[in-house]
Motif scaffolding. Structure first.
Motif, short mmCIF file in Angstrom:
data_model
loop_
_atom_site.label_atom_id
_atom_site.label_comp_id
_atom_site.label_asym_id
_atom_site.label_seq_id
_atom_site.Cartn_x
_atom_site.Cartn_y
_atom_site.Cartn_z
N SER A 18 0.82 -1.20 0.00
CA SER A 18 0.00 0.00 0.00
C SER A 18 0.86 1.26 0.00
N PRO A 19 0.50 2.24 -0.82
CA PRO A 19 1.28 3.48 -0.86
C PRO A 19 1.09 4.37 0.37
N VAL A 20 0.14 4.02 1.24
CA VAL A 20 -0.10 4.81 2.45
C VAL A 20 -0.21 3.86 3.65
N ASP A 21 -0.04 4.42 4.84
CA ASP A 21 -0.17 3.66 6.08
C ASP A 21 -1.38 4.18 6.84
N ALA A 22 -2.55 3.73 6.42
CA ALA A 22 -3.81 4.21 7.00
C ALA A 22 -4.79 3.06 7.08
N TRP A 23 -5.79 3.18 7.95
CA TRP A 23 -6.74 2.08 8.12
C TRP A 23 -7.47 1.74 6.84
N ASN A 24 -7.73 2.75 6.00
CA ASN A 24 -8.45 2.53 4.74
C ASN A 24 -7.50 2.53 3.54
N MET A 25 -6.31 2.02 3.75
CA MET A 25 -5.25 2.12 2.74
C MET A 25 -5.59 1.41 1.43
N TRP A 26 -6.52 0.45 1.47
CA TRP A 26 -6.81 -0.28 0.24
C TRP A 26 -8.09 0.17 -0.45
N HIS A 27 -8.80 1.12 0.10
CA HIS A 27 -10.03 1.50 -0.58
C HIS A 27 -10.27 3.00 -0.60
N ASP A 28 -9.25 3.78 -0.29
CA ASP A 28 -9.38 5.23 -0.45
C ASP A 28 -8.70 5.63 -1.76
N TYR A 29 -8.97 6.86 -2.19
CA TYR A 29 -8.31 7.39 -3.40
C TYR A 29 -6.79 7.30 -3.22
N PRO A 30 -6.04 6.88 -4.26
CA PRO A 30 -6.45 6.55 -5.62
C PRO A 30 -6.34 5.05 -5.89
N MET A 31 -6.79 4.21 -4.95
CA MET A 31 -6.59 2.78 -5.10
C MET A 31 -7.27 2.22 -6.35
N ASP A 32 -8.46 2.71 -6.68
CA ASP A 32 -9.14 2.23 -7.90
C ASP A 32 -8.29 2.48 -9.13
N GLU A 33 -7.73 3.69 -9.21
CA GLU A 33 -6.90 4.04 -10.38
C GLU A 33 -5.63 3.18 -10.42
N LEU A 34 -5.02 2.95 -9.26
CA LEU A 34 -3.79 2.15 -9.23
C LEU A 34 -4.04 0.71 -9.65
N LEU A 35 -5.08 0.09 -9.10
CA LEU A 35 -5.31 -1.33 -9.39
C LEU A 35 -5.83 -1.56 -10.81
#
Length: 389
Positions: A125-142
């Motif tokens: 994950s590019p971030v260290d946060a609780w919602n790291m896999w479903h916040d912006y910009p995860m849709d664009e990355l995947l």
């Protein structure tokens, strides 16, 4: 006798207008054969354009999107099938914690599952946060991962799967219903659903695992409830909402690899890219396309709903809360050589042929680079009226 005179400039102008009209008709009144040829050529072009970018990313083992950098590793298992490799995107746990903890979870995820065949893609994950896999910009990355894997490892877009553990499971709960037209099936391990839109899973097989003693964030209760909701939906919509829910009574957060049975379950499914009954509810990460439905992104709002079905050449709009709704078509959805009927709330509002359009073809190929989601025609629904593009 009346004489009519045409000067050279007038004749030239008429010729240009005629040529433009003929050219426009040639691009918007295509035969199926010609549309397929344009689609194949455009797909090849887009793959060639994607390849240098993908090669650079694979050399760096990192995908860059704006200010976000997502590291990744890949492992390839088995021989490549004739239709292309499968792709398993596997999301690690951790979340809102120290980077070193998420790094360790990433290392664990690399070894967590083994495939019989396919590419095992494990991003950090590019971030260290609780919602790291479903916040912006995860849709664009995947979705960019999928496009690049098509050219790098000859991945079959109809055999792409998403799975994740703990915080990764949280991500699957959100990404599966938000991007169901990208996945062949999804598996969630030890996460919680939050506000995920369960109705969007109508055409996506979904598997869920949790330990019965995994009480943090009420995971055990919420996953069990999610499974019961899917049971009910499967009864209401026979043949849809395919799912399995596994609650292991004596297991804590770590399920001691009991969840590895997800891998062959996922592999048994091929994506239904063009389902004939689609329910679409906008999530908090907005989309302008969902299977063969679309809308202008500028008018998208969370919670907007549409349900549209196709039977033969008949399109039935059962629900639509969008100001403007797009319906993308191809010859695998309807027969474009015949008239297409559109009904809204029981009233027929359209009964015409929908032309195959080169611009629509090129737009859909560029957006997804997906052989199964190339559209050749488009309808625009606005104010109770339907127009063909």
């Amino acid at each position: 006798m009346t004489k009519t005179y045409f000067d050279f400039k007038t004749c030239a102008l008429i010729s240009l207008v005629t040529l433009f009209t003929i050219s426009a008709l040639a691009q918007t009144n295509l035969s199926r054969k010609k549309a397929d040829q344009i689609a194949a050529a455009e797909l090849k072009t887009q793959m060639e354009l994607q390849k240098p970018k993908a090669e650079a990313e694979w050399a760096a083992h990192q995908i860059q999107y704006k200010n976000f950098a997502m590291k990744f590793t890949t492992q390839i298992f088995g021989d490549k099938p004739a239709g292309g490799r499968s792709l398993y995107i596997s999301l690690h746990g951790g979340g809102g914690t120290a980077p070193r903890v998420n790094d360790q979870q990433w290392e664990n995820q690399k070894k967590l599952y083994k495939l019989k065949e396919g590419v095992y893609f494990v991003p950090r994950s590019p971030v260290d946060a609780w919602n790291m896999w479903h916040d912006y910009p995860m849709d664009e990355l995947l979705t960019e991962v999928i496009k690049s894997e098509i050219v790098m490892d000859d991945v079959n877009p109809d055999k792409v799967y998403v799975m994740g553990y703990s915080a990764g499971g949280d991500g699957v709960f959100q990404l599966a219903p938000r991007l169901p037209d990208y996945w062949a099936a999804a598996s969630m391990m030890a996460g919680h659903p939050g506000d995920a839109q369960i109705l969007n899973l109508k055409n996506l097989p979904f598997m869920a695992f949790v330990g019965g003693k995994d009480a943090a964030y009420h995971r055990n209760e919420l996953v069990a409830q999610w499974g019961k909701r899917l049971d009910s939906l499967q009864t209401v919509y026979p043949g849809s909402f395919i799912h399995e829910t596994h609650v292991y009574p004596d297991m804590p957060h770590w399920m001691n690899r009991k969840d590895t049975i997800a891998v062959p379950w996922l592999a048994s499914y091929t994506r239904n890219a063009l389902p004939k009954d689609v329910i679409w509810i906008q999530d908090d990460i907005l989309r302008d396309q969902f299977y063969w439905l679309g809308m202008p992104i500028e008018s998208a709002k969370k919670g907007l709903k549409a349900r549209v079905t196709i039977t033969g050449n008949n399109i039935n709009i059962l629900e639509n809360e969008h100001e403007v709704l797009y319906i993308y078509l191809n010859d695998n959805l309807v027969n474009l050589d015949k008239k297409v009927t559109v009904t809204i709330n029981g009233k027929q509002v359209f009964n015409k042929k929908v032309p195959r359009n080169a611009a629509v073809i090129k737009q859909s190929v560029a957006a997804r680079m997906d052989k199964s989601l190339i559209f050749t025609g488009k309808l625009v629904v606005k104010n109770g009226e339907v127009t063909a593009i």
